[in-house]
Design an enzyme around this catalytic site. Structure first.
Site, short mmCIF file in Angstrom:
data_model
loop_
_atom_site.label_atom_id
_atom_site.label_comp_id
_atom_site.label_asym_id
_atom_site.label_seq_id
_atom_site.Cartn_x
_atom_site.Cartn_y
_atom_site.Cartn_z
N SER A 869 0.82 -1.21 0.00
CA SER A 869 0.00 0.00 0.00
C SER A 869 0.85 1.26 0.00
O SER A 869 0.63 2.17 -0.79
CB SER A 869 -0.92 0.00 1.22
N GLU A 870 1.87 1.31 0.86
CA GLU A 870 2.64 2.55 0.98
C GLU A 870 3.56 2.77 -0.20
O GLU A 870 3.83 3.91 -0.56
CB GLU A 870 3.45 2.53 2.28
N GLY A 871 4.00 1.67 -0.82
CA GLY A 871 4.84 1.84 -1.99
C GLY A 871 4.16 2.63 -3.09
O GLY A 871 4.81 3.35 -3.85
#
Length: 948
Positions: A869-871
């Site tokens: 998700s954060e990538g």
């Protein structure tokens, strides 16, 4: 005019209503009837969550006073267009195309689309986008593309070209994992029957309503608070000030590192001695209605002794700055990484060097739903709070001592949540509603106005950074330096994350023999730092990935080729000194290269004197879980043969619900269960084990591991000698358990060293590459992203709808981060439009907005996949900035790259006065400070868990 009766035909039935004709809006009237599918988000008519169809016309109900609605008008709300057994085509299309993430904006979008299709039954994609733009339908989750997909599919059904069965057949019957299986919670969200926090508050008898009183200055001594007039106001039950708080009146959010000068207990629940920012709370009004509470809050006054307001990190670290928190230096945390030879020797020997200085702005999360929470005392005397959060169990510890209550006497429940993107990790709102409920003994509710939400909640912090990178004559990187200053705002929350990340991920994924990183963190009188998808790393990549382009230019190389020359090869180490888990970056770059070449060709062929085009590339990463991480779930066999999964994987719309279903269904395949035979009970500390926080992209991995463990225990207990499985009745008859706790703990990396930054603390990293093309209007400087593509590698995919939603949503946030989003001016930035919210025409669509995912199986994971998700929000913004440079040859040192800044830079370039941002000075010399840190280690560090 006052109270009056009005008759309206609502969803086909005539309703007789008594309203306050002066104060009530149409949204108020509908929501008071229980039709809470009509949401109130921004409260300013900017987001479309409140859309209804009034007399055949799409209408924003939150700003329409009821006295302007003609009697006997026809009103259509989301509740009137379909039922669970008879969905409208738009509702079904929203489900199967992934249009529902948090779902808060879904009713407003669906009604908007219905109004469009009633006037234009065969729209093109661009006509759909034009409609949503004109009507200001705002979504923060999806990146808009799945919404347009849903409208186009529903239109085909409504024209008779497809059937509802065609849409239903898109839902897999017997497979959930690695498919496009919809979110189990999507049905209630498209029907408008899912109750979010503010909806719940309208349906609880005797609910008391809260209104916060915030200071009029950003920094000062609080001399007095006068509540007398407010206490006498109509409907007021109590006005709470700091003297009423029974505990320490402090939120405890441990910093979690020995390199901090402080413990993380400086934040007051209600200010007592000082105010530290505009969004603090100095008093809390409790009244019988929201209107009474808010009217009374205006009567509270305060006297201050003004102190210097440090609204910029450079001012806060100046030599003559006052300590914002007496006893703690403003620069209260620093971390270093020493990798390879000293860069004072290696950088000067490089054939080519570049230096870049850039400041990231404060980025507001801007969910459509403002923060909201409800609290009550349950039948066992426990304080129960229903709210939105990423960390249920952690929140107990944050607030317990401040409220003077044992953590065991607190029950926390996750509300259906209208998006967060990280801000809900912080515990401020629950401390307020919990305090009010404890003091009054009554159920209490607080929903912030959007202006209050913007002021009160944490943000992605601004950063200053100086980046230096060198390479040899062949283009191989020799050395790199990063000096970065994080403005943590008024409190120390989440500070260790900001300080730690650059020491681990700087120069990912490039082989860098020599590196020095100094990460510094300061207080200021601005919003506090909190989690935001890809915290700290997104800031850091702003410098790194632009500097990589600059170095490629010095080499006379293409930026993509330069990256491929330096990307990790099998066996290479990261700057944290150890090997990454997998080597996937080169494959991502190779997949990106033809896309990049196509965009470069398009840019060259279409550039004119009036419109300039350019293509850019960037790469980003973030950690997945951390050293010593732990998660638990429970699986229970029910009398009817179904299975219930219990966990606290907090769902903000990212797909925790379908993730739990997918893992449970996959792990229990031998039982032959259908998806509908698996029940999901989520995020209640009374019934669910502690699965850990929904942060650090950890939950997909950790919940999967824990579910696999629980399923193995259940199957082992159920399995008979002949290989068949016992029923529930047989389990009970044989005295066998029917509930099984699954658990997983990440091994602790014993080599971690906090003093020099050595060691890999996550089991894996996310990896995502971005390619972008922009169009720049030379006359105005306005930059528009016309194409953005992401290539990622997450291993086996748990759910494709969730994956795409996170990717398109992350890229949307990145575009806003690069070009428009900001929170600095508390008057201008208190609403969506003022803060630079990206609407649908700001985001590409169709073949110009894509995700390509590679699937390198992660052998260490139970299901072969990891988190990302954060990538998806790590570096897309830098691809935009690099594309901007490719188009017009300027770099914006002070972000965001708004039209005025771009135009000024272009004009300066044209007249020969353009220059890049001068290096920043943070009060202490980079290398002298590093020398001091190296000579003064804080602790003997022996593999303790890194708190992140």
């Amino acid at each position: 005019m006052g109270m009056n009766r009005i008759v309206l035909t609502i969803n086909g039935a005539e309703r007789s209503l008594i309203c306050d004709m002066e104060k009530d809006t149409l949204a108020d009237v509908l929501r008071n009837l229980g039709l809470t599918g009509t949401k109130v988000g921004c409260g300013k008519g900017q987001c479309g969550a409140c859309n209804v169809i009034l007399n055949g016309k799409l209408t924003r109900s939150c700003t329409l006073n009821i006295k302007r609605v003609p009697e006997y008008s026809r009103v259509e709300t989301i509740e009137g267009i379909g039922t669970a057994n008879n969905l409208h085509p738009l509702q079904l299309a929203w489900i199967v195309y992934g249009g529902v993430q948090c779902g808060f904006c879904s009713p407003g979008f669906i009604l908007s689309a219905k109004a469009l299709l009633e006037t234009n039954p065969s729209p093109t994609r661009e006509e759909v986008r034009d409609w949503f733009q004109k009507n200001r339908n705002a979504c923060r989750c999806t990146g808009y593309k799945p919404l347009v997909d849903g409208v186009m599919a529903a239109a085909e059904v409504m024209r008779g070209e497809k059937t509802m069965d065609d849409l239903y057949n898109m839902i897999p019957e017997d497979q959930v994992f690695d498919t496009r299986y919809p979110k189990p919670t999507a049905l209630g969200k498209v029907l408008g029957t899912t109750d979010y926090g503010d909806d719940i508050s309208l349906k609880v008898p005797d609910m008391l309503h809260l209104a916060p009183v915030m200071p009029t200055i950003s920094h000062g001594l609080l001399k007095s608070v006068d509540t007398a007039a407010a206490e006498k106001a109509e409907g007021v039950v109590k006005v709470i000030t700091a003297k009423d708080v029974p505990g320490t009146n402090r939120i405890v959010f441990p910093i979690g590192t020995s390199w901090a000068d402080g413990e993380g207990s400086e934040r007051p629940i209600i200010c007592d001695e000082k105010v530290f920012r505009r969004g603090d709370v100095i008093a809390l009004v409790v009244a019988d209605t929201r209107r009474h509470a808010r009217d009374a809050a205006k009567l509270v006054t305060a006297e201050y002794e003004q102190l210097p307001e440090y609204l910029d990190a450079l001012d806060a670290v100046a030599e003559d700055a006052l300590e914002i928190h007496p006893g703690m230096p403003n620069e209260f945390l620093r971390k270093a990484r020493f990798h390879g030879e000293d860069t004072r020797q290696t950088l000067p020997k490089s054939a080519h060097q570049v230096e870049l200085s850039v400041r990231n702005q404060t980025q507001p999360h801007m969910p459509i739903e403002p923060d909201t929470a409800n609290a009550y005392i349950d039948g066992d005397g426990r304080l129960t709070i229903m709210f939105k959060t990423h960390a249920l169990y952690m929140q107990k510890g944050f607030i317990a001592s401040g409220l003077g209550i044992d953590p065991e006497n607190i029950r926390l429940i996750l509300n259906p949540s209208g998006g967060s993107f990280g801000y809900a990790f912080s515990p401020g709102t629950i401390a307020l509603v919990g305090l009010a409920s404890l003091l009054t003994g009554s159920p209490c509710t607080l929903t912030f106005s959007y202006e209050e939400h913007q002021a009160f909640t944490g943000k992605r912090p601004p950063t200053y950074q100086n980046v230096r990178i060198g390479c040899d004559e062949k283009g191989k990187i020799t050395a790199a330096e990063l000096d970065i200053l994080y403005d943590n705002g008024c409190y120390s929350e989440a500070a260790n994350s900001g300080a730690l990340v650059p020491t681990k991920y700087f120069m990912t994924p490039y082989t860098t023999p020599s590196a020095r990183v100094l990460s510094r963190t300061t207080f200021s009188n601005t919003p506090f730092n909190t989690a935001y998808r890809c915290p700290a790393a997104a800031n850091m990549y702003t410098g790194q990935e632009q500097a990589m382009d600059m170095l490629a230019e010095k080499m006379g190389m293409d930026p993509m080729d330069f990256r491929l020359l330096n990307v990790w090869q099998e066996g290479d180490t990261a700057i944290y000194g150890e090997k990454p888990t997998v080597y996937v970056a080169e494959g991502i770059f190779k997949e990106m290269k033809p896309i990049y070449e196509k965009l470069k060709k398009h840019a060259a062929e279409n550039t004119t004197e009036e419109k300039k085009y350019g293509a850019g590339v960037a790469f980003g990463s973030f950690n997945i879980s951390n050293s010593g991480d732990h998660a638990e779930i429970a699986l229970e066999l029910n009398p009817d043969g179904t299975v219930t999964h219990y966990s606290t994987w907090e769902d903000m719309g990212q797909g925790a619900d379908v993730g739990c279903l997918a893992y449970t269904h996959e792990a229990l395949k031998p039982l032959g269960l259908k998806p509908e035979q698996i029940h999901i009970v989520m995020s209640d500390t009374d019934t669910c084990p502690d699965t850990g926080r929904a942060a650090a992209s950890r939950c997909n991995l950790m919940t999967g591991q824990a579910t696999d463990d629980g399923a193995k225990k259940m199957l082992d207990a159920m399995r008979k000698e002949d290989g068949t499985y016992r029923t529930y009745d047989e389990m009970v008859a044989e005295g066998l358990p029917t509930r099984f706790v699954g658990a997983f703990t990440q091994p602790v990396n014993e080599k971690l060293n906090e003093n020099d930054g050595f060691g890999k603390f996550p089991p894996d990293q996310s990896y995502a590459g971005f390619v972008c093309e922009v169009e720049v209007d030379v006359a105005t400087g306005k930059t528009k992203v016309i194409a953005m593509h992401c290539v990622s590698d997450v291993g086996k995919v748990t759910n494709w709808l969730s994956l795409e939603g996170q990717a398109f949503g992350g890229m949307m946030h990145s575009i806003g981060y690069a070009l428009s989003e900001n929170y600095y001016d508390f008057k201008k930035h208190n609403n969506l439009i003022g803060s630079g919210f990206p609407f649908i025409k700001d985001i590409p669509d169709g073949e110009n907005f894509t995700l390509t995912n590679l699937e390198t199986v992660r052998d260490y994971a139970a299901f072969g996949g990891t988190g990302i998700s954060e990538g998806y929000q790590s570096a897309g913004h830098v691809a935009v900035l690099n594309a901007l440079y490719a188009a017009v040859g300027v770099r914006i040192g002070m972000l965001p790259a708004t039209p005025d800044k771009v135009k000024a830079a272009m004009e300066a370039k044209a007249n020969g006065t353009y220059k890049e941002q001068e290096p920043f000075f943070f009060g202490k010399d980079f290398h002298e400070y590093l020398d001091y840190i190296k000579a003064h280690p804080r602790i003997e560090y022996k593999g303790a868990v890194v708190h992140h």
